[in-house]
Design an enzyme around this catalytic site. Structure first.
Site, mmCIF file in Angstrom:
data_model
loop_
_atom_site.group_PDB
_atom_site.id
_atom_site.type_symbol
_atom_site.label_atom_id
_atom_site.label_comp_id
_atom_site.label_asym_id
_atom_site.label_seq_id
_atom_site.Cartn_x
_atom_site.Cartn_y
_atom_site.Cartn_z
ATOM 1 N N TYR A 144 0.745 -0.917 -0.238
ATOM 2 C CA TYR A 144 -0.064 0.162 0.288
ATOM 3 C C TYR A 144 0.598 0.969 -0.490
ATOM 4 O O TYR A 144 1.932 1.468 1.262
ATOM 5 C CB TYR A 144 -1.115 0.233 1.656
ATOM 6 C CG TYR A 144 -1.903 1.129 1.252
ATOM 7 C CD1 TYR A 144 -2.719 1.649 0.190
ATOM 8 C CD2 TYR A 144 -1.534 2.148 2.401
ATOM 9 C CE1 TYR A 144 -4.245 2.151 0.455
ATOM 10 C CE2 TYR A 144 -2.495 3.371 2.355
ATOM 11 C CZ TYR A 144 -4.021 3.340 1.665
ATOM 12 O OH TYR A 144 -4.350 4.483 1.948
ATOM 13 N N ASP A 239 9.103 2.859 0.201
ATOM 14 C CA ASP A 239 8.161 3.217 0.899
ATOM 15 C C ASP A 239 8.577 3.495 1.684
ATOM 16 O O ASP A 239 7.816 1.830 2.805
ATOM 17 C CB ASP A 239 7.317 3.283 0.578
ATOM 18 C CG ASP A 239 5.392 3.447 1.145
ATOM 19 O OD1 ASP A 239 5.936 4.624 2.571
ATOM 20 O OD2 ASP A 239 4.200 3.333 0.300
ATOM 21 N N LYS A 267 3.611 9.303 8.843
ATOM 22 C CA LYS A 267 3.465 8.192 10.193
ATOM 23 C C LYS A 267 4.096 8.925 11.127
ATOM 24 O O LYS A 267 4.309 10.613 11.923
ATOM 25 C CB LYS A 267 3.583 6.749 9.837
ATOM 26 C CG LYS A 267 1.952 6.698 9.492
ATOM 27 C CD LYS A 267 1.765 5.394 8.706
ATOM 28 C CE LYS A 267 0.441 4.953 7.982
ATOM 29 N NZ LYS A 267 0.581 4.219 7.071
HETATM 30 C C1 LIG Z 1 -0.388 4.575 5.998
HETATM 31 C C2 LIG Z 1 0.836 4.776 4.365
HETATM 32 C C3 LIG Z 1 1.230 5.332 3.606
HETATM 33 C C4 LIG Z 1 -0.521 6.685 3.027
HETATM 34 O O1 LIG Z 1 0.222 7.271 3.873
HETATM 35 P P1 LIG Z 1 -1.325 8.151 4.478
HETATM 36 O O2 LIG Z 1 -1.168 9.480 5.507
HETATM 37 O O3 LIG Z 1 -2.090 7.967 4.289
HETATM 38 O O4 LIG Z 1 -1.576 9.084 3.582
HETATM 39 C C5 LIG Z 1 1.676 4.948 2.465
HETATM 40 N N1 LIG Z 1 2.613 4.102 1.957
HETATM 41 C C6 LIG Z 1 2.402 3.228 3.375
HETATM 42 C C7 LIG Z 1 3.414 2.329 3.053
HETATM 43 C C8 LIG Z 1 1.322 3.349 4.732
HETATM 44 O O5 LIG Z 1 1.675 2.656 5.174
#
Ligand SMILES: *Cc1c(COP(=O)(O)O)cnc(C)c1O
Length: 430
Positions: A144, A239, A267
């Site tokens: 994701y 990511d 985060k």
């Molecule tokens: C949570 C998450 C996102 C998206 O971040 P948001 O602040 O919710 O837009 C992207 N990549 C990873 C790996 C994530 O865990």
């Protein structure tokens, strides 16, 4: 457990908010029942509107690594608020946080602040395309990267749980530039690279994926990706929105000693405020506007309140490297406890764990990619979730999520979690 006020609020919310929530996984659809509405949080606890309290293992999906309502971060925010909420003009705090990120994350030489992880990954892909002059990119099945159009193809967690991995509204034209590969399979990458020679701008992945539940890279996998990307002139993007500042202060790239070309963060970086960032090699980041031609902007980017929360968080983590050993110990106590209880109950379920992240999969098969994660019994997971909730333990409401531990979990609380686990496992298998 009283839930009448949460029930009332959910009914009211559904009149004016799609599905009653502002992010799908919060609706509890994957586990049955209805969401709990939160009143406040402190330390390891969430307090709901019905007067219940929960020891929780989500920590706002990662950010609250020091537990909720940490006085040091709260004070930084309160102090910043006194000087006004937003200027739309540069501040010294933005330099301070950029310098700190460059110091903490090995591969980042320059960094741009944004407001969410979604913005970070969308922007990183755009920059990689601008830099290479190529259109396609590779993503892993079940990973994701936020809700940007080009990522909503086999997109993990929310998307799996809701049963619509290919979202309506994403055009065929957009989807055709996203190439999919299974995680932990270097051969699949070699095949894609060969079939799309000279056309692939980037390879993006969660180096340690948490959004299909937690899985770990097989030995040599991340190194192999690094080699292929270097050979083929593909921008390797880690990511680390989830793993950054969590698995180590420099994220998974520090832990595994593999250096990506670009990194996306979110985060923890905002300490609980809406913040994301993307960064990487100077020569790539120099393509970002106004230094270079790739446009990316944000009215509230680098917001002083958000930067103050993030700075307080990152300074703390940078100055207290012992936090990571402490978190790993907490993680070990919980996951070894869970495995032992399962074993004593003759239940053979897979537990994937690393540092302060773990997932209990309701399958006896190893989970190394999206296919193997999907072998889990999600109905049984739903029963486990409800059994734990009833006992005051709030888990992520989906099998396909990692749990995120915080330093607020004392031995006493860990004991309560394990007792609840044993009772819940007996109940759902009874
Ligand atoms: C949570 C998450 C996102 C998206 O971040 P948001 O602040 O919710 O837009 C992207 N990549 C990873 C790996 C994530 O865990």
């Amino acid at each position: 457990m009283r839930i009448s006020e949460s029930k009332r609020l959910f009914a009211e919310a559904k009149n004016v908010i799609p599905g009653g929530v502002n992010s799908p996984v919060r609706a509890f659809r994957a586990v049955g029942g209805e969401p709990i509405f939160i009143q406040k949080s402190d330390g390891a606890y969430l307090y709901d509107v019905d007067g219940n309290s929960f020891i929780e293992l989500i920590n706002s999906w990662g950010p609250m690594i020091l537990g909720h309502n940490h006085p040091m971060i709260r004070e930084a925010v309160v102090k910043a608020v006194e000087d006004g909420l937003s200027y739309g003009a540069p501040t010294a705090k933005e330099i301070e946080i950029a310098e700190l990120i460059v110091e903490m994350v090995p591969s980042v030489e320059k960094v741009r602040m944004v407001n969410s992880g979604t913005e970070a990954t969308m922007s990183a892909i755009r920059v990689a395309r601008g830099y290479t002059g190529r259109d396609k990119f590779i993503k892993m099945e079940g990973h994701y990267h936020g809700h940007g159009d080009s990522f909503l193809i086999s997109a993990g967690s929310g998307a799996i749980t809701m049963g619509n991995p290919d979202s309506p509204g994403v055009t065929v034209g957009t989807a055709k530039d996203t190439l999919l590969a299974p995680y932990n399979d270097l051969e699949a990458i070699e095949r894609l690279v060969k079939a799309n020679k000279g056309e692939i701008a980037a390879l993006i992945l969660e180096p340690v994926p948490g959004n299909m539940g937690l899985a770990l890279p097989l030995p040599g996998y991340l190194e192999g990706l690094r080699e292929i990307c270097t050979r083929e002139g593909i921008v390797l993007i880690f990511d680390e929105v989830m793993t950054g500042f969590r698995l180590a202060k420099g994220g998974a790239q520090e832990l595994f000693g593999v250096t990506p070309d670009m990194t996306t963060l979110g985060k923890i970086i905002g300490g609980g405020m809406p913040v994301g960032a993307y960064g990487g090699k100077k020569e790539i980041m120099e393509f970002v506007s106004p230094a270079g031609p790739v446009y990316q902007a944000g009215t509230l980017s680098g917001n002083p309140i958000a930067m103050s929360a993030g700075l307080a968080m990152l300074h703390y983590l940078n100055n207290h490297p012992e936090v990571y050993a402490e978190l790993a110990l907490i993680g070990r106590k919980i996951t070894e406890g869970i495995s032992k209880i399962n074993h004593d109950l003759n239940l053979n379920y897979t537990v994937n764990a690393l540092g302060s992240m773990y997932s209990l999969f309701f399958t006896d098969q190893p989970v190394v990619d999206f296919e193997s994660a999907k072998k889990s019994n999600t109905v049984l997971f739903g029963s486990y979730f409800q059994a734990m909730l009833k006992r005051g333990i709030y888990l992520a409401p989906s099998q396909f999520e990692s749990l995120f531990l915080s330093t607020a979990l004392s031995d006493e609380l860990i004991g309560k979690i394990l007792t609840a686990h044993e009772e819940s496992m007996r109940e759902i298998h009874g």
